[in-house]
Structures are given as structure tokens and as C-alpha cells.
Motif scaffolding. Structure first.
Motif, short mmCIF file in Angstrom:
data_model
loop_
_atom_site.label_atom_id
_atom_site.label_comp_id
_atom_site.label_asym_id
_atom_site.label_seq_id
_atom_site.Cartn_x
_atom_site.Cartn_y
_atom_site.Cartn_z
N GLY A 49 49.66 26.17 -16.38
CA GLY A 49 48.88 26.40 -17.59
C GLY A 49 49.69 26.70 -18.84
N LYS A 50 51.02 26.70 -18.76
CA LYS A 50 51.87 26.99 -19.91
C LYS A 50 52.60 25.71 -20.35
N LYS A 116 52.08 20.39 -19.39
CA LYS A 116 51.50 21.69 -18.99
C LYS A 116 51.12 21.58 -17.51
N PRO A 117 51.87 22.25 -16.61
CA PRO A 117 51.56 22.15 -15.17
C PRO A 117 50.10 22.54 -14.89
N ARG A 118 49.44 21.75 -14.07
CA ARG A 118 48.04 21.99 -13.74
C ARG A 118 47.87 23.22 -12.87
N ASP A 119 46.65 23.79 -12.94
CA ASP A 119 46.32 24.92 -12.07
C ASP A 119 46.49 24.51 -10.62
N GLY A 120 47.11 25.35 -9.83
CA GLY A 120 47.30 25.10 -8.41
C GLY A 120 48.63 24.49 -8.07
N THR A 121 49.34 23.95 -9.08
CA THR A 121 50.62 23.31 -8.78
C THR A 121 51.70 24.30 -8.37
#
Length: 606
Positions: A49-50, A116-121
Motif C-alpha cells: 500500500g505504499k 504500490k505493492p498490493r494488499d496481501g503481497t
């Protein structure tokens, strides 16, 4: 932690992912050929998310013998999760867009990784971070021939989970012998595969489940743990599964899950010895015994206790029942117990019956003496069963009379005003109040309606009055003895009215002068009935009479109808026949005596 092999077939035949978290360096050494240098060699950590950006540069170093570098033709990228065992049948990778990152490069050897890395990655395997491998594929020109050559390098990227805590590795607890459906299993899907509505998760099997629970193909666990399956340590449950993609048709196999499952015994209420308690008497604290589940327990949502008593959060029953607890009857007490099972607590509702003994608050005064207009009135009110402070009030008294406490006794005092003659229904209410340990108050009331008659002062020349001075007792469900209302004085015709009659009784007949009917089922009790009469001139008079409605008589226990009826008929028939035969026998006897006398007289005459 070991994982099953992860497989995936695209329509193009590319194999995607297999297995479990493993150390990066060994794999990197096997995958890189050492001829391409990527700067930086280790990327800074990214976070779910960042926003993320890192510039890259590429250099060709330590070229093979006879190879001369003349420039980059193309730089491409692919990702893979660090897995074990190492793949042996081809390259494995993940499209960077599935992770949320974009890789770019130019022919000058400059590039970047951003997004932005996805949630759960960051928590693919239930950990606080996930390690990814960035494969750099470089196509360049070779100087000694008109040809293009591919070389490769690898660098590591760690994506941290958005929260510092790892994904839960425990399933919701189950209760021995009770049906359960566990549907919150943390299957690892994102970011290894983007699912659509057409995709389907298929659970292949599980080991370590307690008897009575089974893994369903839709990925849920259901059933009821068998008796005796509860234990202090968790069950270690391992689950295998895959996802079927509809179009293009393919299977995606994911790492097996190893999860903890607690099975606890049902929460039960032990045999608490609750002694007899009395209103107004302090109750010795007693701990309610709970078994099953996981201690410690919390008690809440308590209802139904008499005022003055409580059940603490620790399950201790204590207090002093208030002054009206005995009149209430049995108390149906309910409460809820929540245990400390992890990861989810178990709650269960309980109830028990509490009986409170003590004196009943009763207004003993049955009749009030007649009052006279203009004459001082003083009559006591008799109250029994008092254990706390009381107050008394009354409604329906004639003007001039009131309830008060004088010289330590309660009574009706005053002087009826002129013109107040007639009948009154005086509703006397006694309120008893207890002061609770909490500082609050609790009270209860008892009300009784008493007939009160005020006689005139003698100045009335009309002389109209009701002659009835009592009413027959009534009984629930039985026809009431018709009672004729009578009056004298004034001028006829008379018209009567009645107030305060129990449900089921009414006035009927000429001038509404007869009380008839049948008292309703719930009408048992004492009543103050006001009988009023008016004559042709409009003059009125009234009298207050007491009426008692007795409860219904319980029906006798019936034996089987046909046999009783048959026997009864035979017995009655026998009795009637017996009476008839006795009469005939007596008549024949007297005829026989007369015949003898006549025969004897005739013989004498001869």
C-alpha cells in the motif's frame, strides 16, 4: 516450514509457481550467470500500500572469452517468489502487475522499478513479509558477429506486510459435540493469482483434523467434534488445495497450510448449591461453578435477579433481596458465560430458578366502618408482612377524609363534608421500600379497594336510599345468583347503576335492577361495588357493598367416560327397581294381614 509444490499451466504452457519460502542466496547463485551487474544489488524493502520507486542501472562485466559488448538491445523483467524445492523444469515467474509494480529500462542500461505493492503481497505465506526475486533478462550486441546474445541477473526484493503482526495461523475453535462450520481459513491466493468470479477454489485434502470434522471441497470445514476430542493442545491441521481457472483453463496449486485448531469441552453450569434465601436478609456470596471451555470465564448479560442481588463478572452471586422479592414468586435468572479460548472465545447462555421466601405484604383491613357527614372519623388501617419502611395512600375517599400516620399508626382520618353521603370505593395502596447496598431504592406496592359508606346528616327530606346491604358471594365460571336491587323513598320508577362489578357480571331487567352473569376466569378477588339509584325527580343515592369472587373449583378427575356412565346408569336403575319392589312387598303384606283378620272374623261368626 515446508510447502507443497505449486504448479500452474497457462494456455501457452508456461509453468508458474510451486512450493514454500526458502533462503534467497542459494537460488540467486544458481540463476544468475554473473555477466550482468545490477545496481543496487539488493533493493530497499517495499511495503504493502505504499508508493515505491528505485532507479536501476545495468552493466555488462566479466564477459565470456571472445565476447565483446557493443550495447544493450533490450532489457526485460520477471518476478518469482522464493520457493523450495528449486524449479528444475523451466523458468518460473509472476507478472509484476499482479504484485502492483512496474519495471522499465532503456537501451542505455538505465531502468527503474516503481508502483504500490498490493494488499496481501507481503503476507503470502502467513508471515510478516515475502521475498521476491527480480529476474533481469538482457539482450545485447556481440562485437565479433552480427548476432544478439541474452544474459541474465537476479536481485532480491522484500515486500513487508502492512501490519507488523503475522497472519493468524489458527482456525476458529470448535466445541466438542456441537455443530461447527469454519469458513475463515486463510487460504494463500493473492498475489499469486488474481481470481475472477469464474475461478473456483478446490480443497484437495486435510490431515490432523479431529474426528467428526471434515474438509469440504469448497474449502470450509464442518461437522461436530466427537465426544472425547477436546484437549488442551491444538490440533495441527494441514490443508492442500488448488484453484481452477475457467478461461484459459488451468490449475493453480498453492502452498499447503499448517494451521492450529482448538477443540474445547462444552461450557456447562456445575451443581451450584444455592441455599434458600429470604427477602431483606443478606445472602452469603457463592461462586457459580462453570466447567468446560477455557478458564477464566466472564459473566455478563445477567437478567431476572430480584433487586438487591447481583452476579459479578467473576460469577459470584451475592446481595440482599429487596422487601418485595417473596411476592414476586420464582425468579427465572439468565446470564451468559464467555470463556478465554483462542483465537475466538466461546459463549453460552444459562438460566436457573431462584426462590425467595419472606412475609407477604397484606392489607388486613376488610371493612371500613360507616362515616357520618360532619362527624369526625378515625379508623386504623391494618397492614402485616412489613419488613421495611412503608407509606400509604388512598384514592376515592369522600371529601374531608384522608390517609395519614398519627401517633405511629396509619389510618383514615378527618370529617366527611356535608353533602358527601353515599357509597365510595376507597382504593388503599401500601408502598414498601428497601434501600439497596448500591445506594438505590427498590419498592413494591399492594392495593386493596374497600367499600366505605357515608351516612347523611338527617336533613334530607327525600328519603331515597338503596335497601341492599350485602351481595352474595360469586364464583369464577359459575352463574351468579340473580340479585334484585331494591330502593325506597323518592318517587318511582327507579333506575339503578353499578360500578366496580367484576368482568362477566352486569345489570339487567327493568330499570337495570338485577345483577346477573358469570364471573370471568381471571376475576377472582375482592371488589367494592357502588350501587346507585336515581328516581323520577333525578335525585340519587348510593351504597358501597363488598363482593367476593371465589376461585373456580377444580374439576374432579374423570375416569373413562363410557364405563363410569354405564355403571352409574345401572346403579340408578337398580335403586329405582329396589324402591318399587319394596313398595309392592309392603302392600302385599298388608293385604295378607287383612285377609287373615277377615277370615278369622268370619269363622267366629259361623
Amino acid at each position: 516450514m515446508a510447502y507443497s509444490t505449486i504448479r500452474s499451466w497457462f494456455a501457452t504452457g508456461m509453468l508458474l509457481i510451486v512450493a514454500v519460502l526458502f533462503a534467497f542466496p542459494a537460488w540467486a547463485q544458481q540463476q544468475g550467470d554473473g555477466h550482468i551487474q545490477v545496481t543496487p544489488g539488493r533493493l530497499p524493502n517495499a511495503r504493502e500500500g505504499k508508493n515505491y520507486f528505485e532507479a536501476l542501472s545495468f552493466n555488462v562485466v566479466d564477459l565470456p572469452e571472445g565476447v565483446t559488448f557493443e550495447g544493450f538491445a533490450k532489457i526485460a523483467f520477471s518476478f518469482s517468489v522464493v520457493v523450495d524445492p528449486l524449479p528444475t523444469d523451466g523458468d518460473v515467474g509472476i507478472d509484476p502487475s499482479l504484485i502492483g509494480l512496474v519495471c522499465a529500462a532503456d537501451a542505455n542500461g538505465m531502468g527503474s522499478i516503481s508502483g504500490k505493492p498490493r494488499d496481501g503481497t507481503g503476507s503470502v505465506f502467513g508471515q510478516g513479509s515475502t521475498t521476491y526475486i527480480l529476474f533481469v533478462h538482457v539482450k545485447y550486441f556481440q562485437s565479433d558477429k552480427n548476432d544478439q546474445v541474452y544474459l541474465s541477473a537476479v536481485i532480491e526484493l522484500v515486500i513487508e506486510a502492512a501490519t507488523t503482526s503475522a497472519t493468524s495461523s489458527s482456525l476458529d475453535a470448535a466445541v466438542e459435540g456441537e455443530s461447527a462450520t469454519i469458513s475463515d481459513i486463510p487460504y494463500v491466493i493473492v498475489p499469486l493469482k488474481v481470481l475472477t468470479s469464474a475461478d473456483k477454489l478446490v480443497a484437495d485434502g486435510a490431515s490432523g483434523l479431529p474426528k467428526g470434522l471434515t474438509l469440504n471441497s469448497d474449502g470450509t470445514i464442518s461437522g461436530a467434534p466427537e465426544p472425547g476430542s477436546a484437549q488442551s493442545l491444538p490440533y495441527e491441521v494441514k490443508i492442500w488445495y488448488h484453484v481452477v481457472q475457467d478461461s484459459p483453463y488451468s490449475y493453480w496449486y498453492f502452498p499447503s497450510l499448517t494451521l492450529s485448531l482448538y477443540v474445547v469441552a462444552p461450557i456447562g453450569l456445575g451443581s451450584a448449591d444455592v441455599p434458600q434465601i429470604s427477602e431483606g436478609v443478606s445472602y452469603d456470596p457463592i461462586a457459580l461453578e462453570i466447567n468446560g471451555g477455557t478458564a477464566p470465564y466472564t459473566f455478563d448479560k445477567v437478567t431476572g435477579l430480584p433487586p438487591g442481588m447481583s452476579i459479578s463478572a467473576e460469577g459470584v452471586l451475592s446481595g440482599t433481596p429487596f422487601c418485595g422479592a417473596a411476592e414476586h414468586g420464582a425468579y427465572n435468572v439468565t446470564f451468559e458465560v464467555t470463556d478465554s479460548t483462542n483465537p475466538n472465545s466461546i459463549s453460552k447462555a444459562f438460566e436457573f430458578t431462584l426462590h425467595v421466601s419472606g412475609p407477604m405484604l397484606v392489607i388486613d383491613t376488610a371493612l371500613l366502618p360507616n362515616a357520618i357527614e360532619g362527624v369526625s372519623y378515625d379508623t386504623p388501617l391494618e397492614i402485616s408482612g412489613v419488613i421495611a419502611s412503608i407509606s400509604i395512600s388512598a384514592t376515592g375517599l369522600p371529601a374531608g377524609l384522608h390517609v395519614a400516620k398519627l401517633d405511629g399508626r396509619w389510618g383514615i382520618f378527618g370529617t366527611p363534608q356535608l353533602g358527601t353521603s353515599g357509597g365510595y370505593a376507597a382504593a388503599v395502596t401500601v408502598t414498601e421500600t428497601s434501600k439497596l447496598e448500591s445506594g438505590a431504592s427498590a419498592s413494591h406496592t399492594v392495593t386493596k379497594t374497600l367499600p366505605l359508606n357515608v351516612e347523611g346528616s338527617g336533613s334530607d327530606t327525600n328519603g331515597l336510599k338503596v335497601l341492599n346491604n350485602f351481595l352474595p358471594v360469586a364464583q369464577v365460571g359459575e352463574k351468579y345468583t340473580p340479585t334484585l336491587l331494591r330502593a325506597s323513598g323518592g318517587s318511582e320508577p327507579y333506575v339503578f347503576s353499578a360500578s366496580g362489578l367484576p368482568e362477566g357480571l352486569t345489570l339487567s331487567g327493568t330499570g337495570a335492577s338485577i345483577i346477573t352473569g358469570k364471573p370471568d376466569d381471571e376475576s377472582a378477588g375482592d371488589y367494592a361495588v357502588i350501587i346507585a339509584v336515581s328516581d323520577s325527580s333525578g335525585t340519587t343515592a348510593s351504597v358501597a357493598l363488598a363482593l367476593n369472587v371465589a376461585p373456580a373449583i377444580s374439576d374432579p378427575i374423570d375416569s373413562p367416560g363410557p364405563s363410569l356412565t354405564g355403571i352409574g346408569g345401572q346403579l340408578m336403575g337398580s335403586a329405582a327397581s329396589s324402591c318399587s319392589l319394596d313398595a309392592l312387598s309392603a302392600n302385599a303384606w298388608w293385604l295378607f294381614v287383612l285377609a287373615l283378620v277377615f277370615a278369622f272374623a268370619r269363622r267366629r261368626a259361623c
